[in-house]
Design an enzyme around this catalytic site. Structure first.
Site, PDB file in Angstrom:
ATOM      1  N   GLN A  98       0.630  -1.305   0.416  1.00 18.59           N
ATOM      2  CA  GLN A  98      -0.017  -0.573  -0.065  1.00 18.59           C
ATOM      3  C   GLN A  98       0.863   1.165   0.005  1.00 18.59           C
ATOM      4  O   GLN A  98       0.385   2.351   0.195  1.00 18.59           O
ATOM      5  CB  GLN A  98      -0.832   0.228   1.385  1.00 18.59           C
ATOM      6  N   HIS A 166      -0.846   0.154   5.583  1.00 14.07           N
ATOM      7  CA  HIS A 166      -1.658   1.570   6.255  1.00 14.07           C
ATOM      8  C   HIS A 166      -0.572   2.664   6.635  1.00 14.07           C
ATOM      9  O   HIS A 166      -0.452   2.661   7.604  1.00 14.07           O
ATOM     10  CB  HIS A 166      -1.922   0.663   8.043  1.00 14.07           C
ATOM     11  N   GLU A 258     -14.751   4.405   9.815  1.00 13.37           N
ATOM     12  CA  GLU A 258     -15.418   5.032  10.499  1.00 13.37           C
ATOM     13  C   GLU A 258     -15.314   6.483  10.205  1.00 13.37           C
ATOM     14  O   GLU A 258     -14.574   6.192   9.958  1.00 13.37           O
ATOM     15  CB  GLU A 258     -15.055   4.969  12.221  1.00 13.37           C
ATOM     16  N   TYR A 279     -10.389 -10.723  10.583  1.00 11.44           N
ATOM     17  CA  TYR A 279     -10.990 -10.558   9.076  1.00 11.44           C
ATOM     18  C   TYR A 279     -10.759 -12.346   9.412  1.00 11.44           C
ATOM     19  O   TYR A 279     -10.417 -13.563  10.428  1.00 11.44           O
ATOM     20  CB  TYR A 279      -8.981 -11.243   7.686  1.00 11.44           C
TER      21      TYR A 279
END
Length: 389
Positions: A98, A166, A258, A279
């Site tokens: 990522q 992340h 959120e 998960y």
């Protein structure tokens, strides 16, 4: 578009590269064929299809666009999306998982002499004892023609770690011209609660990387710059046009995405509490991490998506005239959710959510409001889109 779009948002499979999910107590409706209503329906126009994994989008005062591309290039586009140049002087990035070249922001005083700074967040590879590790960093450089000059790193996430994901990572200027930096917890969980690390935090610094004197003070020792903590992976951030507060969207695990307001010194609960599940858990409520409910120890999110993720990404408040019926509403891109989401607000409450353009099948990575009131969007498929009327 219609009911099928809404249903599809609840059955999207969670992908490791696009975590997040959600339930809500507020109304959630499918849009009519022409989202937004009114005499003229919004239309989505494709301006460019040749971008390489675009991640962040910013508009310069003259209307030109800067687009970060995950591999490490910044494209300068005309206002109508045509490629003008690729900037030189961009810091080296780690394009892996990522990570890559991520968020972008323009200095609030960009048009003043000597303030022509462009700010970039990126995954910075480690060296020496940090070889094989990486962390979210922020650099700024002066935009001079097609080059960034005087490039300097003003923030480095601490510590650098081994992990593919992340990183965060949005950049938003506050009204006082301090800079908010959103970071992820690098898929490590516990560091989000550790004030001796800047993983899973919102960071607030001055434009040169210095620490504002009015940043929050914590009861236990904390690294400089921490504004709020207990975050998982914040990929959406926008300043409220009335209150000036920072609103954020963050990915949950399997469900539990959120919307929060990042307030000074507050703890948002990750990884102790989440409306999402580990998960691989059976879909439902029994597996919610820590029982789900954040309060009273942690800040309760304004809204969540469950049981599965939409993976919210770029975020903006709509303040323009092109869609007056949307004014004051929150527009969020989504990745796993492959749609734009429009959130209706009553103060700090989310009262309704609508899914738009789900039939396009695009991963909407970033969205900004253009100077003319249109919305500009980049997608993981390499497109620059314009939503206008």
């Amino acid at each position: 578009m219609g009911v099928s779009d809404l249903i599809s948002s609840l059955v999207v499979a969670v992908a490791a590269t696009a975590c997040g999910g959600g339930v809500s107590a507020e109304a959630e409706t499918a849009l009519p064929t022409q989202p937004g209503g009114g005499a003229a329906a919004p239309t989505m126009q494709t301006l460019n299809t040749g971008l390489d994994r675009p991640w962040g989008l910013a508009q310069l005062p003259d209307g030109q666009l800067l687009v970060t591309q995950k591999g490490g290039a910044v494209a300068r586009l005309s206002a109508d999306g045509k490629l003008q140049a690729t900037l030189t002087g961009v810091p080296k990035v780690l394009d892996s998982g990522q990570g890559g070249l991520l968020g972008i922001a323009i200095d609030p005083d960009f048009t003043l002499a000597g303030a022509n700074w462009v700010y970039l967040s990126f995954s910075e590879p480690g060296s020496g004892t940090d070889a094989g590790r990486a962390g979210t960093s922020v650099a700024r450089g002066r935009l001079s023609g097609d080059a960034l000059t005087d490039v300097q790193v003003i923030f480095r996430q601490s510590p650098k770690v081994e992990s593919p994901g992340h990183y965060g990572s949005r950049l938003v200027f506050a009204r006082d011209k301090t800079l908010y930096i959103t970071t992820g917890e690098r898929m490590k969980g516990a560091p989000a609660q550790d004030l001796q690390q800047t993983l899973g935090k919102v960071i607030r610094v001055n434009r040169d990387g210095g620490i504002p004197a009015d940043n929050p003070k914590f009861s236990s020792p904390a690294l400089p710059g921490i504004w709020s903590y207990g975050h998982r992976n914040i990929q959406g951030a926008a300043l409220h046009p009335t209150t000036g507060e920072l609103w954020i969207t963050e990915h949950g695990p399997q469900g539990g995405d959120e919307v929060n307001i990042a307030r000074a010194g507050q703890n948002y609960g990750w990884p102790v509490k989440s409306y999402g599940c580990p998960y691989g858990s059976p879909v439902g409520e029994a597996c919610r991490i820590g029982g789900g409910t954040h309060a009273p120890t942690y800040v309760e999110p304004l809204t969540t998506w469950t049981p599965l993720s939409i993976a919210p990404s770029g975020l903006t408040f709509y303040t323009g005239d092109m869609f007056p019926e949307w004014r004051g509403q929150l527009i969020s891109g989504s990745l796993a959710g492959t749609a734009l989401w429009r959130l209706t607000l009553d103060g700090d409450k989310v009262t309704a959510r609508e899914k738009m353009f789900g039939d396009l099948g695009e991963r909407f990575r970033d969205v900004i409001q253009a100077r003319d009131g249109a919305l500009l969007i980049v997608t993981d498929g390499g497109k620059l889109l314009r939503l206008a009327r």
